[in-house]
Design a protein around this motif. Structure first.
Motif, PDB file in Angstrom:
ATOM      1  N   ASP A 186       0.806  -1.224   0.000  1.00  0.00           N
ATOM      2  CA  ASP A 186       0.000   0.000   0.000  1.00  0.00           C
ATOM      3  C   ASP A 186       0.838   1.272   0.000  1.00  0.00           C
ATOM      4  O   ASP A 186       0.415   2.288  -0.548  1.00  0.00           O
ATOM      5  CB  ASP A 186      -0.937   0.016   1.213  1.00  0.00           C
ATOM      6  CG  ASP A 186      -2.036  -1.030   1.091  1.00  0.00           C
ATOM      7  OD1 ASP A 186      -2.211  -1.565  -0.022  1.00  0.00           O
ATOM      8  OD2 ASP A 186      -2.697  -1.325   2.100  1.00  0.00           O
TER       9      ASP A 186
ATOM     10  N   THR B  54      -4.078  -0.486   4.178  1.00  0.00           N
ATOM     11  CA  THR B  54      -5.460  -0.044   4.307  1.00  0.00           C
ATOM     12  C   THR B  54      -6.406  -1.208   4.074  1.00  0.00           C
ATOM     13  O   THR B  54      -6.236  -1.978   3.114  1.00  0.00           O
ATOM     14  CB  THR B  54      -5.762   1.085   3.321  1.00  0.00           C
ATOM     15  OG1 THR B  54      -4.865   2.170   3.573  1.00  0.00           O
ATOM     16  CG2 THR B  54      -7.181   1.575   3.466  1.00  0.00           C
TER      17      THR B  54
ATOM     18  N   ARG C  11     -13.171   1.955   6.707  1.00  0.00           N
ATOM     19  CA  ARG C  11     -11.823   1.951   6.135  1.00  0.00           C
ATOM     20  C   ARG C  11     -10.813   2.229   7.253  1.00  0.00           C
ATOM     21  O   ARG C  11     -10.874   3.269   7.922  1.00  0.00           O
ATOM     22  CB  ARG C  11     -11.723   3.030   5.056  1.00  0.00           C
ATOM     23  CG  ARG C  11     -10.399   3.077   4.305  1.00  0.00           C
ATOM     24  CD  ARG C  11     -10.460   4.212   3.282  1.00  0.00           C
ATOM     25  NE  ARG C  11      -9.219   4.357   2.559  1.00  0.00           N
ATOM     26  CZ  ARG C  11      -8.938   3.714   1.425  1.00  0.00           C
ATOM     27  NH1 ARG C  11      -9.835   2.891   0.899  1.00  0.00           N
ATOM     28  NH2 ARG C  11      -7.789   3.902   0.806  1.00  0.00           N
TER      29      ARG C  11
ATOM     30  N   THR D  13      -6.590   2.123   8.458  1.00  0.00           N
ATOM     31  CA  THR D  13      -5.197   2.100   8.000  1.00  0.00           C
ATOM     32  C   THR D  13      -4.294   1.759   9.172  1.00  0.00           C
ATOM     33  O   THR D  13      -4.384   2.370  10.244  1.00  0.00           O
ATOM     34  CB  THR D  13      -4.790   3.458   7.415  1.00  0.00           C
ATOM     35  OG1 THR D  13      -5.609   3.753   6.293  1.00  0.00           O
ATOM     36  CG2 THR D  13      -3.327   3.434   6.982  1.00  0.00           C
TER      37      THR D  13
END
Length: 441
Positions: A130, A145, A153, A155
């Motif tokens: 990522d 992520t 979402r 991270t």
């Protein structure tokens, strides 16, 4: 032809010996009459011509160079002080870091390599699906992520070491790129992550009951350090008005909280202005300047030296104690150079040991705050090159002393792309040699 002639001469000599005619004297006479041996000429080794496009200063005996071979192919390589490129990677669109503690990084569009002076140590590329946040000290911080229909979402920031082992971090790391010594700044200001101790300084501060937010945070040499100078809020001192100072790094396994309650100038404060020198310090001995007023109305001003290796405060009370001190520099063999400003507005260096005992008279370096560099190889200023006793080595006429920061490093001076001299002006080598360079990728 020369080989055939030598073979014929050897055959004749062997033939005479086999005949055995004559005594020892006649043999000696014959030996004296033999012609000199014919030297065989070895074929010349053809060396490639390399055109240097760009070159960097030396660090720990290695310098990064961008060069082209005879075919026009461009490489970025690590070169030693003999001009030999030990290893390289094709292309020039790469970012490199100075060698620090024997290691350096090469960042390309496709990944991140950790190298030492002999070549590849570890390739972090497989961990960077990522993206990459920061790297240093033998580590890299990447992010990943994840999308989840219920969680949304998220991270995560992952620390990867030079063996490929991963560790998910409790907080975010800012996108700083290269982080010297591997002290990574947090996503929010006022904290650092020290991977060797798996330690967030903000978490350590909270556990110690200190403020969660520090207005001052720096990396000083091997250490990440936080300190608080906001002592008064609405006229009422916070946390007893003491200086809050916290640091970790080098070989530390936990954060060090400095107790300043025994220092009247830095405790029980109604007002304080404290600054810690961070610009050039590389030895873990930092200058702490203060101007303070305690709750009983007493006013103080002066300088402490804080030794981060053992957490002690030192005072210098020698002949030059009334002069202004700035940075500290490691010059090897346990010696430290203290930068001080004389009343004549000249900058001087005072050589001391780690307990601040004087080892020399002050060495005049330059006027006011002109640019200069000092290390174990000597002193470089805009007026020339000097040894650590202040004796002039060279007037510097062979170099552009207006660009010290980019031209000087590790006892060498770059006078042109791929051209390096020592502090006397002696050129280290004539041409770079990349014929034996190991290809990393």
């Amino acid at each position: 032809m020369k080989r055939k002639l030598l073979a014929l001469i050897l055959a004749m000599a062997l033939g005479l010996t086999a005949c055995g005619g004559g005594d020892a004297a006649s043999q000696d006479d014959a030996a004296e009459e033999q012609p000199d041996a014919v030297q065989i000429e070895e074929p010349e080794v053809q060396t490639a011509n390399y055109t240097v496009v760009e070159s960097q200063p030396y660090s720990e005996g290695m310098a990064w160079v961008v060069y082209r071979d005879e075919d026009g192919t461009t490489y970025t390589g690590a070169m030693d002080k003999e001009g030999k490129v030990r290893f390289c990677i094709q292309g020039e669109a790469v970012a490199t870091t100075p060698f620090e503690d024997g290691q350096a990084y090469i960042e390309t569009e496709d990944g991140l390599l950790l190298v030492d002076e002999d070549g590849l140590v570890y390739d972090f590329s497989s961990h960077m699906a990522d993206g990459l946040r920061a790297y240093g000290g033998g580590y890299a911080v990447v992010y990943r992520t994840v999308n989840d229909i219920m969680e949304g979402r998220t991270t995560s920031h992952i620390l990867v070491d030079s063996t490929g082992a991963e560790r998910t971090l409790a907080h975010q790391v800012s996108t700083d790129g290269y982080a010297s010594k591997g002290c990574f700044r947090g996503g929010n200001s006022g904290t650092y992550y020290v991977p060797r101790a798996d330690l967030w300084l903000s978490d350590a501060a909270a556990e110690a009951g200190l403020p969660m937010w520090f207005p001052q945070s720096y990396v000083i040499g091997d250490y990440a350090i936080l300190y608080d100078v906001q002592y008064v809020h609405g006229g009422i001192p916070d946390n007893n008005g003491d200086l809050h100072l916290l640091y970790a790094g080098k070989d530390d396994t936990e954060a060090t909280f400095l107790d300043t309650s025994a220092l009247p100038e830095l405790s029980n404060l109604a007002y304080a202005d404290v600054s810690i020198t961070t610009e050039k310090t590389d030895c873990g001995l930092v200058c702490v300047e203060y101007s303070s007023t305690t709750l009983d109305g007493a006013e103080h001003s002066g300088t402490y030296f804080l030794d981060l290796e053992n957490g002690t405060f030192l005072t210098y009370d020698g002949e030059y104690a009334d002069l202004s001190f700035k940075d500290t520099f490691s010059v090897g063999d346990g010696r430290i150079a203290l930068e001080l400003t004389g009343r004549d507005s000249m900058t001087y260096l005072l050589m001391v040991d780690r307990q601040l005992n004087e080892l020399s008279e002050p060495i005049q370096v330059c006027y006011a705050r002109e640019n200069f560099i000092v290390d174990s190889y000597g002193i470089v200023s805009e007026s020339g090159f000097y040894d650590l006793e202040g004796n002039q080595i060279s007037d510097g006429s062979f170099a552009n002393l207006d660009l010290l920061s980019s031209l000087v490093g590790d006892g060498t001076v770059k006078t042109g792309e791929g051209v390096y001299c020592d502090y006397t002006g002696q050129q280290l080598f004539e041409n770079i040699d990349a014929s034996g360079a190991q290809r990393l990728a």
